[in-house]
Design a protein around this motif. Structure first.
Motif, PDB file in Angstrom:
ATOM      1  N   GLU A 183      -1.324  -3.404   4.492  1.00  0.00           N
ATOM      2  CA  GLU A 183      -0.079  -3.265   3.731  1.00  0.00           C
ATOM      3  C   GLU A 183       0.703  -2.016   4.154  1.00  0.00           C
ATOM      4  O   GLU A 183       1.937  -1.997   4.133  1.00  0.00           O
ATOM      5  CB  GLU A 183      -0.388  -3.197   2.238  1.00  0.00           C
ATOM      6  CG  GLU A 183      -0.907  -4.510   1.662  1.00  0.00           C
ATOM      7  CD  GLU A 183      -1.214  -4.390   0.176  1.00  0.00           C
ATOM      8  OE1 GLU A 183      -0.899  -3.317  -0.406  1.00  0.00           O
ATOM      9  OE2 GLU A 183      -1.767  -5.351  -0.400  1.00  0.00           O
ATOM     10  N   TYR A 184      -0.037  -0.958   4.531  1.00  0.00           N
ATOM     11  CA  TYR A 184       0.635   0.301   4.896  1.00  0.00           C
ATOM     12  C   TYR A 184       0.664   0.537   6.405  1.00  0.00           C
ATOM     13  O   TYR A 184       1.185   1.548   6.868  1.00  0.00           O
ATOM     14  CB  TYR A 184      -0.074   1.495   4.237  1.00  0.00           C
ATOM     15  CG  TYR A 184      -0.083   1.422   2.730  1.00  0.00           C
ATOM     16  CD1 TYR A 184       1.063   1.743   1.999  1.00  0.00           C
ATOM     17  CD2 TYR A 184      -1.230   1.031   2.053  1.00  0.00           C
ATOM     18  CE1 TYR A 184       1.056   1.672   0.612  1.00  0.00           C
ATOM     19  CE2 TYR A 184      -1.238   0.963   0.664  1.00  0.00           C
ATOM     20  CZ  TYR A 184      -0.098   1.284  -0.053  1.00  0.00           C
ATOM     21  OH  TYR A 184      -0.106   1.214  -1.419  1.00  0.00           O
ATOM     22  N   SER A 185       0.096  -0.396   7.177  1.00  0.00           N
ATOM     23  CA  SER A 185      -0.067  -0.145   8.610  1.00  0.00           C
ATOM     24  C   SER A 185       1.257  -0.012   9.350  1.00  0.00           C
ATOM     25  O   SER A 185       1.369   0.754  10.308  1.00  0.00           O
ATOM     26  CB  SER A 185      -0.899  -1.270   9.243  1.00  0.00           C
ATOM     27  OG  SER A 185      -0.218  -2.512   9.105  1.00  0.00           O
ATOM     28  N   GLN A 186       2.277  -0.758   8.898  1.00  0.00           N
ATOM     29  CA  GLN A 186       3.540  -0.745   9.639  1.00  0.00           C
ATOM     30  C   GLN A 186       4.235   0.612   9.571  1.00  0.00           C
ATOM     31  O   GLN A 186       4.980   0.977  10.476  1.00  0.00           O
ATOM     32  CB  GLN A 186       4.465  -1.835   9.097  1.00  0.00           C
ATOM     33  CG  GLN A 186       3.933  -3.247   9.356  1.00  0.00           C
ATOM     34  CD  GLN A 186       4.885  -4.313   8.836  1.00  0.00           C
ATOM     35  OE1 GLN A 186       5.898  -3.999   8.211  1.00  0.00           O
ATOM     36  NE2 GLN A 186       4.553  -5.575   9.099  1.00  0.00           N
ATOM     37  N   THR A 187       4.021   1.351   8.507  1.00  0.00           N
ATOM     38  CA  THR A 187       4.696   2.648   8.360  1.00  0.00           C
ATOM     39  C   THR A 187       3.810   3.821   8.745  1.00  0.00           C
ATOM     40  O   THR A 187       4.323   4.909   9.042  1.00  0.00           O
ATOM     41  CB  THR A 187       5.152   2.837   6.901  1.00  0.00           C
ATOM     42  OG1 THR A 187       4.008   2.740   6.045  1.00  0.00           O
ATOM     43  CG2 THR A 187       6.174   1.772   6.516  1.00  0.00           C
ATOM     44  N   VAL A 188       2.515   3.624   8.756  1.00  0.00           N
ATOM     45  CA  VAL A 188       1.596   4.746   8.986  1.00  0.00           C
ATOM     46  C   VAL A 188       0.934   4.691  10.355  1.00  0.00           C
ATOM     47  O   VAL A 188       0.772   5.720  11.020  1.00  0.00           O
ATOM     48  CB  VAL A 188       0.518   4.793   7.880  1.00  0.00           C
ATOM     49  CG1 VAL A 188      -0.478   5.921   8.137  1.00  0.00           C
ATOM     50  CG2 VAL A 188       1.167   4.938   6.515  1.00  0.00           C
ATOM     51  N   PHE A 189       0.563   3.472  10.801  1.00  0.00           N
ATOM     52  CA  PHE A 189      -0.233   3.347  12.019  1.00  0.00           C
ATOM     53  C   PHE A 189       0.598   2.835  13.188  1.00  0.00           C
ATOM     54  O   PHE A 189       1.621   2.173  13.009  1.00  0.00           O
ATOM     55  CB  PHE A 189      -1.413   2.390  11.786  1.00  0.00           C
ATOM     56  CG  PHE A 189      -2.351   2.855  10.703  1.00  0.00           C
ATOM     57  CD1 PHE A 189      -3.225   3.908  10.931  1.00  0.00           C
ATOM     58  CD2 PHE A 189      -2.346   2.247   9.453  1.00  0.00           C
ATOM     59  CE1 PHE A 189      -4.085   4.330   9.934  1.00  0.00           C
ATOM     60  CE2 PHE A 189      -3.201   2.665   8.462  1.00  0.00           C
ATOM     61  CZ  PHE A 189      -4.077   3.710   8.694  1.00  0.00           C
TER      62      PHE A 189
END
Length: 420
Positions: A223-229
């Protein structure tokens, strides 16, 4: 009256008495000769000068009958009510290792246990005409079955048939030995099943608990991979998540397969209700694929409701998964038939899907056997193995025929005695 006249009268009376005695003996002799002629006498018992009985065997005119008795592969005797042997065929002589001289002996001479002759007499009087007993030959003791036939009043004798039970007793001993081994194997199997249940418990609880955490956290990471990773990190997270999903599915299937072997209590199962409920569970998949199902009135069976639901769910899921693009459909039918002269009710599921190659059909019921790559079709290769196990549990069979590009047909054979 003079003395000479009295003597003459006495001589006449004596002659008449002797004449009457001779006539009686002649009648007896005539009766014996007639009996010999019609074959109703096997032997004559005559007392010698010391009063001992002597047996004289008679070769009857009924030669064919005697040849038949001699050819018997069972012992044949005729004895008097007191147990004196009048006749013994050659098989009995061979069995007793005494090829000659048996007529004239007493049946007691061949009984291994003292008192058996008295038991035989009592059984005959009580109407028990067949019994197992031990005979003693020259070198061994032989278990036999003796059958007695009272030949009175036609012939004053008892017919005896002797069957050697040596091989039968050996087979019974072997069977008992096998039963003992089987009992031991069953105990070992029970122990193994207990161990397997513990392993299944570990799989279904202890292994799945950390797996749930992996799925939970990888889902959150995605869910957060696109903005963090980075893209590489996102790819790795996706790989871990997909692997965890497949592992979770595999563990579920392994547990299902293991518990399918446990036959639950049978109940009356309406196949139409089972199919309707399975189709309702698959409603989304059926709707998305425009899959058409045709089912007639099907019989009610005495079976496991849970396992039949699993059976049809697996078969329908396969048909939907391996469907054709246009107008996918499955047709259900039932009929009575015989396999190896045993009656069955056959429930047939025919689809018009992509089909299978003939050489692949022999292995589709093997656990973990897949015919396609996971990239093409999902699954773990356990579904059809579960179907086979369910049919085995119900004493039935599952058979398949298929043609690439035409479709696949599954025949489910349930024993006819399961029909309600």
């Amino acid at each position: 009256m003079s003395i000479s006249m009295k003597a003459e009268i006495k001589n006449i009376e004596q002659l008449e008495a002797e004449n009457a005695e001779l006539r009686a003996k002649l009648r007896d002799a005539t009766a014996i000769v007639d009996s010999i002629r019609d074959g109703s006498v096997d032997a004559l018992v005559v007392k010698d000068s010391d009063g001992n009985p002597k047996v004289f065997a008679i070769e009857s005119a009924d030669y064919t009958y005697r040849i038949l008795i001699e050819k018997f592969t069972e012992g044949a005797l005729s004895i008097t009510e007191k147990g004196l042997i009048l006749y013994a065929n050659s098989y009995f002589g061979s069995l007793m290792e005494k090829p000659g001289g048996i007529p004239g002996m007493h049946i007691r001479d061949f009984l291994a246990t003292p008192g058996d002759w008295e038991t035989i007499q009592e059984n005959i009087r009580s109407g028990i005409l067949r019994m197992e007993i031990l005979l003693k030959a020259e070198s061994r003791t032989i278990p036999v079955e003796m059958s007695f036939t009272d030949l009175h009043p036609t012939v004053p004798a008892i017919g005896v048939v002797v069957i050697d039970l040596t091989e039968k007793k050996m087979r019974e001993e072997s069977l008992l030995d096998y039963q003992g081994q089987l009992t031991s194997k069953i105990h070992e199997l029970h122990t193994t099943n207990t161990d397997l249940e513990q392993v299944i418990h570990v799989i279904s609880h202890d292994l799945k608990e950390p797996l749930r955490k992996i799925l939970t956290y990888t889902n959150q990471l995605q869910e957060y991979s696109q903005t963090v990773f980075s893209e590489t990190d996102q790819k790795w997270i996706s790989i871990v998540n997909k692997s965890a999903v497949r592992l979770n599915s595999l563990l579920d299937d392994v547990v299902k397969y293991a518990f399918t072997g446990q036959r639950v209590k049978d109940q009356v199962v309406n196949l139409n209700v089972v199919i309707d409920e399975v189709l309702e569970d698959l409603e989304i998949s059926i709707g998305e694929s425009n899959f058409k199902v045709t089912a007639p009135e099907l019989p009610k069976l005495l079976a496991s409701d849970v396992q039949l639901r699993q059976l049809f769910a697996n078969l329908f899921s396969n048909a939907i998964k391996y469907r054709r693009e246009e107008d996918p459909a499955i047709t259900i039918s039932s009929s009575r038939t015989f396999l190896d002269e045993i009656p069955y009710i056959c429930v047939t599921l025919s689809d018009n899907g992509i089909g299978m190659r003939t050489e692949d059909l022999r292995q589709i019921f093997t656990v973990f056997k897949r015919l396609h790559n996971r990239d093409e079709y999902s699954g773990n290769g356990i579904g059809l193995a579960i179907c086979k196990k369910i049919m085995d549990n119900h004493g039935g069979r599952i058979e398949v025929s298929s043609e690439v590009g035409v479709g696949t047909k599954f025949n489910l054979y349930f024993p006819a005695d399961l029909i309600v």
